[in-house]
Design an enzyme around this catalytic site. Sequence first.
Site, short mmCIF file in Angstrom:
data_model
loop_
_atom_site.label_atom_id
_atom_site.label_comp_id
_atom_site.label_asym_id
_atom_site.label_seq_id
_atom_site.Cartn_x
_atom_site.Cartn_y
_atom_site.Cartn_z
CB CYS A 1 -0.97 -0.01 1.15
SG CYS A 1 -0.21 -0.26 2.74
CG HIS B 1 -4.32 0.79 4.05
ND1 HIS B 1 -3.75 -0.04 3.11
CD2 HIS B 1 -5.22 1.55 3.38
CE1 HIS B 1 -4.27 0.22 1.92
NE2 HIS B 1 -5.16 1.19 2.06
CG ASP C 1 -6.77 2.89 -0.49
OD1 ASP C 1 -5.58 2.82 -0.86
OD2 ASP C 1 -7.28 2.09 0.32
#
Lengths: 669, 309
Positions: free
Chosen positions: A407, A451, A467
């Site tokens: 991520c 994250h 995202d």
Amino acid sequence: MTAANINFVAQRQSVIWLLLAQLVTLAPLLGVLPVWILAVWAFVALWYWRIVSAAWSFPARWIKACIALSTLGGVYFSFPSLFSLEAMVTILVLAVVLKLLELKTARDHWLILMLSYFIVACGLLFSQQIGALIMALLQIAVLLLAQQALQRRRAKTLPMLRVVGVMALQSLPLMLMLFVIFPRIGPLWTMPLPGGQATTGMSDSLEFGDIAKLSQSGALAFRVRFNGVMPASHDLYWRGLVLDDFDGRRWTRSSWSLWSNKMNPPVLAEPKLNYTVTLEPGSHKWLYTLPQAAVSRDDVYYSDQHLWLPARPITGRMQYTVSSNLGQGLVDNKALSRKNLSLGRAANPRAEALAAQWQTQWPDTQDRVAAAIRYFEQTPFIYTLTPPLLGESNVDEFLFDSRQGFCEHFAGSFVYLMRAAGVPARIVVGYQGGEFNDRDGYLLVNQSDAHAWAEVYIEGQGWLRVDPTATVAPNRIRLGAEAMLRDQEGYLGESPLSLRNYEWAKRLRYFVDNINYAWARWILNYDSGTQNDFLLRVLGDINPQRLMLVIMLAGGIPLCLAAFFSLRLPKRAGEDLAARYYLASCAALARKGVPRRAGETPDDYLRRVEAGHACWAAWLREQTRLFSLCSYLPQDSVSYQENLTSLKRARRPQKWLERSTSATGYTSK
Amino acid sequence: MPSDQLAVLAAVSDEIGRVVLGKDRQVQQALCCLLARGHLLIEDVPGVGKTTLSQAFARVTGLDYQRMQFTSDLLPADILGVSVFDRNSNAFHFHPGPIFTQFLLVDEINRASPKTQSALLEAMAEQQVSIEGETRPLPQPYFVMATQNPWFQSGTFPLPESQLDRFLMRISLGYPDERSERRLLAGGDPRAVLSQLRALLNAEKIIALQNAVDAIEVRDSVLSYVQRLIGFTRQDSHYAFGLSTRAALALIQCAKAWAMLQGRDYVLPDDIQLVLEPVAAHRLKAAADGQGDGPDLIKRLLSQVPVVV
């Protein structure tokens, strides 16, 4: 100095118990203490054992000095600093262990056991989990046994255990009362609390690979209890901190924002979502909330990055209540910092070229964002925990060559592209999703849920969450990190709980976590505030008189009970149970008008009753027979108890008659 | 307890009962005294059958029997024996007195002077006699049965307390009841029957019975009753002095023998109560005149001391 100088009779039993108590005191601390402590203990224990067996003698003064100095040297080399809690506890433990080589009087013996209690208490500095408490209670039980073994002539374990149980029960009310009303004093000085550096968790900077590392830990980050319906998993973006300072490789919090960054708390519109977050112990520098949030707590403030931060780092476990409105935008009320466009000293020419192309193609910033998202959708990126290492131009290498990342790679590259395309953007680090414990209805957020995502600033709408990971690997967001990464090598590699695939293991884990959560909620979080509320609710008013009354009741009731049971009047001489029940029978018959004379033997009495009061004769005959069996006939231990019980049960003639007439098949003899 | 022993004891009582009519209880008490390895003192006015009882007893038990009539001029040597110079062997030879027997009947013991009475002391207590520096054991079993006239009769020396204490039991026969007396009067001289009595026991059997008595069980509750009894005599103001430890031992031993006679192998408080008067009455003395004699003191003891506490 010889063994003969031991001026107390070191009984074998008490020595065994003392050594056992020391071992039990040491054992749970072995995670903290250097391992060689165990060797020192074994050596000293063996020496002491030989002294007690009169084989060896006590060491000379200079030998003791040598041992003490060398072990102190060991401590010095085992710990980075002597002034850490671990080192201090190690020195204390060493002192208690080495005291064995000077143990000559019962008082020394006593001293060692008392210090052992202190060491047990020290153990709670390192962990306050319920497991640690149970361990401490077991240790205390062993210490109590050792203390008794010192005093008793014959150390039988069972009677000693009974005493331990009684003592525990007697001290329970006082313990509960002290827990409830003992003042919670804030720390007078900051202890160098253990493990601050070693626990897994978010750091305030981010480089490629950091979060991938974090996600390998199975540790718990925090728990959330929702009042009402829990939002869907893809909405659970727990904002922790914002990284807007980029030096070309590493993302950090902008240093200037550390001061004068306060902002008025947001006014939340309905509908509000209320929930309570309990952070695991550690040093907390930021609070995790869902955007847009309002936290009701005095010692935290709202920052201009729409984060809730503690005014001063809060150590230990922390709990706070949050109201959130997930739909409300994060609108800044002051001019945007140029930091949010900075690319630092990075050199990623290919990425910058791509961004420049977008900038010329789309005049509107929203379109540029959409183009970037589209770019991430169309490029065949691979979401993996173990991406290849990247070189100097890491964004370029990631976007155009390796295309494998976690991520932080996606978020970092996205923000880089956006900034290069002239859109203010920043990285937000936190947790995404969580694991719902349906046994007790709360959310577990693990370190593996860590994250990173991006926020872009759109004029008029404020900071919007983007995202890129969700576009590359939608399952990570929809199903959670666990479902997505379960099969990947490295995920939860550090965690022993690789049993996550099994349903029963999951159930068990939830069950254990329930206990821990309850423990944290009700016991560890009982701070001065909750204490105040509780006492106000129970006592109505907190004043010294009432508190004193409660303490005296808690301490006094067990004392009174103990006094009541120990101060019973001495038994009459020769009193035995059989006689007591027989006399009770006689007294019962006396109430029916046939008293037994003091000098009358049971048989004489029976004859008199048989002659004059035939209705009671059968009953008295049986009672007399049983009493004679118990008191006069040659003793038979097997039937004695039976006879005694029968004698006791039948000491009321009226009841006996009723029972025997109602019982079938009874014939009067 | 073996049933044949019980049967023998019953037969002994019956056999003696053929001569001593209507005195079953006293016969049992005498038997009890023998089984408890004690000595018996029979106190009563002359002519109620004291000597008859002892003679019948001697015959039925089958022991060596000596009878001595004590008089005021009797000397210790008359009882113990003397050493006589034998000119042939040029040495003294001991001629044992009547005390060297298994069953000694001492008639009218309180007619002898205290000096003579005390000659019996060692023999009764220690079953041995020391004469001229030599200790001679007495035959076993050794049983002394003595009769005495009440102290108020003329020509009597009251027995010293120490001598009284040597007797395990003191019983009195009393006048026979009307029916027994009539049978006696009608049946002629009972001494004629005396010679027809069979010896049902012998020394070995008696020793076996005495050993069997030792095995009778006495539980703590009975022992504490005995202790309460003797404790009461020591504290109560009616008693000139309390019962001795020897009295307590005697009480237990007699109660055991009594329990055996009843066919039990354990002692009940009833046994204690039944043997209390013969065992303790002659050892007790009222603190002041007018507080009654032995039987009254025993009655007080029995009614005041709780059996079960």
